[in-house]
Design a protein around this motif. Structure first.
Motif, PDB file in Angstrom:
ATOM      1  N   TYR A 104       0.827  -1.203   0.000  1.00  0.00           N
ATOM      2  CA  TYR A 104       0.000   0.000   0.000  1.00  0.00           C
ATOM      3  C   TYR A 104       0.869   1.264   0.000  1.00  0.00           C
ATOM      4  N   ASP A 120      -3.436   5.768 -10.561  1.00  0.00           N
ATOM      5  CA  ASP A 120      -4.867   5.514 -10.362  1.00  0.00           C
ATOM      6  C   ASP A 120      -5.176   4.013 -10.375  1.00  0.00           C
ATOM      7  N   LYS A 121      -4.113   3.190 -10.554  1.00  0.00           N
ATOM      8  CA  LYS A 121      -4.332   1.729 -10.525  1.00  0.00           C
ATOM      9  C   LYS A 121      -3.314   1.103  -9.579  1.00  0.00           C
ATOM     10  N   GLN A 122      -3.516   1.350  -8.289  1.00  0.00           N
ATOM     11  CA  GLN A 122      -2.542   0.853  -7.310  1.00  0.00           C
ATOM     12  C   GLN A 122      -2.459  -0.675  -7.310  1.00  0.00           C
ATOM     13  N   GLY A 123      -3.558  -1.317  -7.665  1.00  0.00           N
ATOM     14  CA  GLY A 123      -3.597  -2.783  -7.659  1.00  0.00           C
ATOM     15  C   GLY A 123      -2.662  -3.406  -8.671  1.00  0.00           C
ATOM     16  N   ALA A 124      -2.289  -2.625  -9.686  1.00  0.00           N
ATOM     17  CA  ALA A 124      -1.450  -3.185 -10.749  1.00  0.00           C
ATOM     18  C   ALA A 124      -0.033  -3.492 -10.274  1.00  0.00           C
ATOM     19  N   TYR A 164       0.878  -5.126  -7.578  1.00  0.00           N
ATOM     20  CA  TYR A 164       1.063  -6.386  -6.840  1.00  0.00           C
ATOM     21  C   TYR A 164       1.592  -7.541  -7.688  1.00  0.00           C
ATOM     22  N   PRO A 165       1.012  -7.782  -8.882  1.00  0.00           N
ATOM     23  CA  PRO A 165       1.606  -8.885  -9.678  1.00  0.00           C
ATOM     24  C   PRO A 165       3.055  -8.602 -10.058  1.00  0.00           C
ATOM     25  N   VAL A 166       3.395  -7.313 -10.258  1.00  0.00           N
ATOM     26  CA  VAL A 166       4.787  -6.965 -10.620  1.00  0.00           C
ATOM     27  C   VAL A 166       5.697  -7.227  -9.420  1.00  0.00           C
ATOM     28  N   ALA A 218      -9.066   3.894  -6.153  1.00  0.00           N
ATOM     29  CA  ALA A 218      -7.640   4.080  -6.464  1.00  0.00           C
ATOM     30  C   ALA A 218      -6.954   2.758  -6.798  1.00  0.00           C
ATOM     31  N   TYR A 219      -7.561   1.660  -6.393  1.00  0.00           N
ATOM     32  CA  TYR A 219      -6.953   0.349  -6.642  1.00  0.00           C
ATOM     33  C   TYR A 219      -7.066  -0.034  -8.124  1.00  0.00           C
ATOM     34  N   ILE A 255      -7.675  -4.649 -13.176  1.00  0.00           N
ATOM     35  CA  ILE A 255      -6.769  -5.420 -12.306  1.00  0.00           C
ATOM     36  C   ILE A 255      -6.684  -6.876 -12.772  1.00  0.00           C
TER      37      ILE A 255
END
Lengths: 131, 300
Positions: free
Chosen positions: A49, A58-62, A64-66, B60-61, B67
Motif C-alpha cells: 500500500y 490511479d491503478k494501485q492494484g497493478a 502487486y503482480p509486478v 484508487a486500486y 486489475i
C-alpha cells in the motif's frame, strides 16, 4: 456534414485507442524500473500500500503482480510482519541482485531517453543514413 | 458509512474481481483476491478506519476489469519467460512439459527433462515430509480434537487448524517449484477480530481438507517410495557397483552379494532402465499429486 462528423468521431476513437495503447505499453515497460527505484531510494522497507501511494497512480492494484514477479526473480526481499490492528503486512526491500539490475537498467534508460529526446527535438534528422 | 457497509464494499469488489478472473487458474485468483483484500484493509487502517475512505481506496486500486487484466498479462509474461509458452495453457498453470515437443517423443528424452529430475527430488522428500505431516495431524490434530470435547483442547485445536494455512502454503511452494504447477503465492487469510481469528479458520473447509491432504501424504509417500525412490536408489547402487562393491567387501568380506566388474554392461543397462522408470513415475505421479493439491489446498 454527417459523413464529416462520423469521420471525425472515428479519428478521435483511433487516436484515443492508440494513446491508451502507448500509455499502457510505456507504463508496463517501466513499472519494474520505477518500483525498483522507489525501493532503492526508500530508507526503510515498504509494504504494498505504501509503494502504491508513492507511485501516485490511479491503478494501485497493478503493482502487486509486478512485485510478486520481481520477488520470484530475486530482485526483492520480503518479510511479513504482523500488524497490531490490520492484516499482516509484507514489507519489501531491494536485494543485492535488484541493485545490480537497477544500475544496468538505469544505463539502458539513460541511453533510451537520450535517443528519444534527440528524435523528438529533431536532432536526428537521419540525413546521413537515409537517402 | 458503518463498518458493515465497509465490509460489503470490500466483498462486492472481491466478487466482481472473481467474476472478471473466471476461467483463470484458481491459484492466480486466490493471489489476486488476497492482494486486493490485504490492500483495502491496510489502506483502511492507514486512513484511521474512516468509513468513507473505503470508496476512494477501492477506486484508487483500479477497476476489477483492469486489475484482472494485469494479473492475466503478468501470468502470461511469467509463463512465457519461464516455460517459453504463451496462451491459455500459461494462464491455467499447466506445465510446459505437458505437451511434449517433437524432440521429447523418444523414450530416452526423459533423461534430458529437467522437470523429471525436479519431480524426483519431490519424491525423495515425500517420506520425511509425509512422516512429519502424519505426526502433526495425528498427534496434535486428533489429540486436540478429542480433548476439545472437554473444552481444554479447544485452544490447541484452533492452533492446529490455523497451522493448516501455513502447511498449505509450504506444500504449495514445494509443488510450484518442483512440479511446475501454479499454486497460490500468498497466504489466503486476513483476520482481525477475535471471531475472525478463532471461528473463521474453524469454519473454513479448506483448512479441514488441508488436514486430510496432510494425513494422506504418508500412504502416498509409501507409493512414491516403492515406485520412485527405491528404483532410483537401486539404479544408483547398480551403476556405481564397480566402485562400491570392492570397498564394501573390504569391510564385510562375508557379504554374499557380489557384483563383479564384468557385470558392468548388464548393471548399466538395468540401472538405466530403473532410472528411466523412476523418472517416468516421478513425473506422472507428480502431475496427479499437483491436481490433488490444487483440489484440496486451493480449490475448496
Amino acid at each position: 456534414m454527417n459523413e464529416f462528423n462520423s469521420n471525425n468521431a472515428q479519428e478521435r476513437e483511433t487516436l484515443d485507442a492508440l494513446t491508451k495503447k502507448f500509455t499502457k505499453e510505456l507504463s508496463t515497460g517501466t513499472s519494474a524500473l520505477v518500483l525498483l527505484s522507489i525501493l532503492k531510494n526508500a530508507k526503510k522497507p515498504l509494504y504494498g500500500y505504501q509503494i502504491g501511494r508513492l507511485l501516485n497512480t490511479d491503478k494501485q492494484g497493478a503493482i502487486y503482480p509486478v512485485l510478486r514477479n520481481m520477488e520470484a526473480k530475486g530482485l526483492l526481499n520480503s518479510q511479513t510482519q504482523i500488524s497490531q490492528s490490520g492484516p499482516p503486512r509484507k514489507y519489501f526491500t531491494i536485494s543485492k541482485l535488484g541493485e545490480k539490475v537497477l544500475a544496468q537498467w538505469l544505463q539502458v534508460w539513460d541511453q533510451t531517453q537520450q535517443l528519444v529526446n534527440q528524435a523528438i527535438c529533431g536532432k536526428t534528422n537521419g540525413d546521413s543514413d537515409v537517402e | 458509512m458503518s463498518n458493515n457497509q465497509v465490509e460489503q464494499q470490500i466483498q462486492h469488489y472481491l466478487r466482481a474481481l472473481t467474476e472478471q478472473l473466471q476461467g483463470q487458474d484458481i491459484a492466480l485468483v486466490q493471489d489476486a483476491l488476497y492482494d486486493a483484500e490485504n490492500h483495502f484493509r491496510c489502506a483502511f487502517e492507514e486512513a484511521n478506519s474512516e468509513s468513507n475512505a473505503i470508496i476512494d481506496i477501492i477506486s484508487a486500486y483500479g477497476t476489477p476489469e483492469e486489475i484482472a487484466k494485469h494479473y492475466c498479462d503478468m501470468e502470461l509474461t511469467v509463463n512465457w519467460a519461464i516455460h517459453g509458452i504463451h496462451g491459455i495453457h500459461g494462464i491455467h498453470g499447466i506445465h510446459a512439459n505437458d505437451k511434449p515437443s517433437v524432440h521429447e517423443t523418444s523414450v530416452f528424452s526423459i533423461f534430458n527433462d529437467m522437470s523429471a529430475y525436479k519431480a524426483l527430488i519431490y519424491a525423495f522428500i515425500r517420506l520425511p515430509l509425509g512422516i512429519a505431516y502424519f505426526a502433526w495431524t495425528f498427534i496434535v490434530g486428533c489429540c486436540s480434537l478429542a480433548a476439545s470435547l472437554f473444552i481444554v483442547g479447544l485452544p490447541v485445536l484452533v492452533f492446529y487448524i490455523k497451522s493448516m494455512h501455513y502447511f498449505s502454503l509450504l506444500e504449495g511452494r514445494l509443488i510450484e517449484n518442483l512440479l511446475g504447477i501454479r499454486m497460490p503465492r500468498r497466504p489466503a487469510n486476513t483476520a482481525f477480530s477475535i471471531k475472525q481469528k478463532i471461528l473463521d479458520p474453524m469454519l473454513l473447509k479448506r483448512n479441514w481438507s488441508t488436514s486430510l491432504y496432510l494425513s494422506l501424504q504418508l500412504p502416498l509417500a509409501l507409493i512414491y517410495l516403492l515406485l520412485i525412490v527405491l528404483p532410483a536408489i537401486l539404479a544408483a547402487c547398480l551403476f556405481l557397483s564397480p566402485i562400491f562393491d570392492p570397498i564394501i567387501h573390504a569391510f564385510y568380506p562375508a557379504l554374499e552379494i557380489d557384483i563383479n566388474w564384468y557385470w558392468l554392461p548388464v548393471t548399466t543397462l538395468v540401472s538405466t532402465a530403473l532410472l528411466m522408470l523412476s523418472l517416468f513415475f516421478a513425473k506422472q505421479l507428480g502431475k496427479y499429486n499437483g491436481k490433488l493439491a490444487k483440489a484440496m489446498l486451493v480449490g475448496v
